[in-house]
Design a protein around this motif. Structure first.
Motif, PDB file in Angstrom:
ATOM      1  N   PHE A  17       0.867  -1.072  -0.004  1.00  0.00           N
ATOM      2  CA  PHE A  17      -0.071  -0.014  -0.153  1.00  0.00           C
ATOM      3  C   PHE A  17       0.817   1.161  -0.008  1.00  0.00           C
ATOM      4  N   ARG A  18       1.931   1.310   0.898  1.00  0.00           N
ATOM      5  CA  ARG A  18       2.854   2.323   0.965  1.00  0.00           C
ATOM      6  C   ARG A  18       3.552   2.714  -0.301  1.00  0.00           C
ATOM      7  N   ILE A  19       3.777   1.535  -1.219  1.00  0.00           N
ATOM      8  CA  ILE A  19       4.622   1.753  -2.518  1.00  0.00           C
ATOM      9  C   ILE A  19       3.308   2.309  -3.405  1.00  0.00           C
ATOM     10  N   LEU A  20       2.253   1.790  -3.438  1.00  0.00           N
ATOM     11  CA  LEU A  20       1.098   2.482  -4.194  1.00  0.00           C
ATOM     12  C   LEU A  20       0.952   4.009  -4.090  1.00  0.00           C
ATOM     13  N   ARG A  21       1.109   4.431  -2.748  1.00  0.00           N
ATOM     14  CA  ARG A  21       1.085   5.795  -2.621  1.00  0.00           C
ATOM     15  C   ARG A  21       2.415   6.541  -2.602  1.00  0.00           C
ATOM     16  N   GLU A  22       3.447   5.820  -3.042  1.00  0.00           N
ATOM     17  CA  GLU A  22       4.605   6.417  -3.437  1.00  0.00           C
ATOM     18  C   GLU A  22       5.183   6.831  -2.109  1.00  0.00           C
ATOM     19  N   HIS A  23       5.278   6.322  -0.854  1.00  0.00           N
ATOM     20  CA  HIS A  23       5.882   6.630   0.426  1.00  0.00           C
ATOM     21  C   HIS A  23       5.418   8.141   0.758  1.00  0.00           C
ATOM     22  N   HIS A  24       4.155   8.288   0.731  1.00  0.00           N
ATOM     23  CA  HIS A  24       3.729   9.683   1.003  1.00  0.00           C
ATOM     24  C   HIS A  24       4.112  10.171   2.504  1.00  0.00           C
ATOM     25  N   SER A  25       4.427  11.242   2.558  1.00  0.00           N
ATOM     26  CA  SER A  25       5.153  11.630   4.062  1.00  0.00           C
ATOM     27  C   SER A  25       3.793  11.612   5.238  1.00  0.00           C
ATOM     28  N   GLN A  26       2.951  11.932   4.749  1.00  0.00           N
ATOM     29  CA  GLN A  26       1.520  12.069   5.587  1.00  0.00           C
ATOM     30  C   GLN A  26       0.931  10.737   5.833  1.00  0.00           C
ATOM     31  N   LEU A  27       1.529   9.781   5.493  1.00  0.00           N
ATOM     32  CA  LEU A  27       0.879   8.350   5.321  1.00  0.00           C
ATOM     33  C   LEU A  27       1.343   7.715   6.623  1.00  0.00           C
ATOM     34  N   SER A  28       0.317   7.218   7.529  1.00  0.00           N
ATOM     35  CA  SER A  28       0.636   6.481   9.070  1.00  0.00           C
ATOM     36  C   SER A  28      -0.211   5.434   8.873  1.00  0.00           C
ATOM     37  N   ILE A  29       0.240   4.690  10.184  1.00  0.00           N
ATOM     38  CA  ILE A  29      -0.872   3.311  10.204  1.00  0.00           C
ATOM     39  C   ILE A  29      -0.956   3.236  11.614  1.00  0.00           C
ATOM     40  N   ALA A  30      -1.927   2.508  12.150  1.00  0.00           N
ATOM     41  CA  ALA A  30      -2.287   2.032  13.438  1.00  0.00           C
ATOM     42  C   ALA A  30      -2.667   0.764  13.508  1.00  0.00           C
ATOM     43  N   LEU A  31      -1.779   0.016  14.271  1.00  0.00           N
ATOM     44  CA  LEU A  31      -1.501  -1.508  14.382  1.00  0.00           C
ATOM     45  C   LEU A  31      -2.630  -1.884  15.380  1.00  0.00           C
ATOM     46  N   ASP A  32      -3.428  -3.173  15.065  1.00  0.00           N
ATOM     47  CA  ASP A  32      -4.234  -3.808  16.057  1.00  0.00           C
ATOM     48  C   ASP A  32      -3.410  -4.991  16.727  1.00  0.00           C
ATOM     49  N   ILE A  33      -3.218  -5.002  17.823  1.00  0.00           N
ATOM     50  CA  ILE A  33      -2.476  -5.956  18.587  1.00  0.00           C
ATOM     51  C   ILE A  33      -3.356  -6.945  19.404  1.00  0.00           C
ATOM     52  N   SER A  34      -3.311  -8.230  18.745  1.00  0.00           N
ATOM     53  CA  SER A  34      -4.106  -9.381  18.934  1.00  0.00           C
ATOM     54  C   SER A  34      -3.319 -10.101  20.519  1.00  0.00           C
ATOM     55  N   PRO A  35      -4.179 -11.056  20.938  1.00  0.00           N
ATOM     56  CA  PRO A  35      -3.619 -11.835  21.956  1.00  0.00           C
ATOM     57  C   PRO A  35      -2.443 -12.784  21.582  1.00  0.00           C
ATOM     58  N   SER A  36      -2.420 -13.293  20.224  1.00  0.00           N
ATOM     59  CA  SER A  36      -1.388 -13.884  19.959  1.00  0.00           C
ATOM     60  C   SER A  36      -0.398 -13.016  19.036  1.00  0.00           C
ATOM     61  N   LEU A  37       0.922 -12.828  19.273  1.00  0.00           N
ATOM     62  CA  LEU A  37       1.778 -12.008  18.528  1.00  0.00           C
ATOM     63  C   LEU A  37       2.444 -12.958  17.525  1.00  0.00           C
ATOM     64  N   PRO A  38       3.285 -12.047  16.173  1.00  0.00           N
ATOM     65  CA  PRO A  38       4.054 -12.824  15.623  1.00  0.00           C
ATOM     66  C   PRO A  38       5.332 -12.981  16.180  1.00  0.00           C
ATOM     67  N   SER A  39       6.245 -13.627  15.542  1.00  0.00           N
ATOM     68  CA  SER A  39       7.702 -13.549  15.849  1.00  0.00           C
ATOM     69  C   SER A  39       8.159 -11.963  16.133  1.00  0.00           C
ATOM     70  N   ALA A  40       9.426 -12.128  16.942  1.00  0.00           N
ATOM     71  CA  ALA A  40       9.998 -10.788  17.254  1.00  0.00           C
ATOM     72  C   ALA A  40      10.540 -10.294  16.125  1.00  0.00           C
ATOM     73  N   ASN A  41      11.133 -10.870  15.207  1.00  0.00           N
ATOM     74  CA  ASN A  41      11.582 -10.163  13.929  1.00  0.00           C
ATOM     75  C   ASN A  41      10.210  -9.719  12.970  1.00  0.00           C
ATOM     76  N   SER A  42       9.214 -10.337  13.050  1.00  0.00           N
ATOM     77  CA  SER A  42       7.866  -9.608  12.418  1.00  0.00           C
ATOM     78  C   SER A  42       7.707  -8.302  13.164  1.00  0.00           C
ATOM     79  N   LEU A  43       7.513  -8.327  14.167  1.00  0.00           N
ATOM     80  CA  LEU A  43       7.271  -7.153  15.120  1.00  0.00           C
ATOM     81  C   LEU A  43       8.338  -6.083  15.054  1.00  0.00           C
ATOM     82  N   GLY A  44       9.391  -6.446  14.790  1.00  0.00           N
ATOM     83  CA  GLY A  44      10.601  -5.429  14.822  1.00  0.00           C
ATOM     84  C   GLY A  44      10.344  -4.729  13.608  1.00  0.00           C
TER      85      GLY A  44
END
Length: 93
Positions: A17-44
């Motif tokens: 999505f970010r690439i489609l929007r050409e890394h627009h500087s005003q683009l940001s994200i909110a993350l949903d944090i679920s009870p089960s987390l992915p690996s530390a590398n994925s989170l990092g």
């Protein structure tokens, strides 16, 4: 017929999505944090992104030995990282 469902990598979706929007500087994200987390590398990978908010649900909390709500060690480390990056944490039911 047994069809395995591929696990969706949220960072890959975000990156596309970010690439489609050409890394627009005003683009940001909110993350949903679920009870089960992915690996530390994925989170990092998220700590290099413009994350503005983390939404953590009440079902992500555990009950400690004294009966108080707490987070798992992994969730605690993640939240600590968010606080260190000035990411707003939102708790919802």
């Amino acid at each position: 017929m047994n069809i395995e469902r591929e696990q969706i990598d949220s960072w890959e979706l975000w990156n596309s999505f970010r690439i489609l929007r050409e890394h627009h500087s005003q683009l940001s994200i909110a993350l949903d944090i679920s009870p089960s987390l992915p690996s530390a590398n994925s989170l990092g990978r998220w700590f290099g992104e413009p994350v503005r908010a983390a939404i953590i649900y009440t079902n992500s909390f555990l009950t400690n030995a004294k009966g108080y709500p707490c987070l798992s060690k992994c969730h605690q480390q993640l939240m600590s990282g968010f606080f260190n990056h000035s990411i707003q944490v939102i708790n919802v039911q």
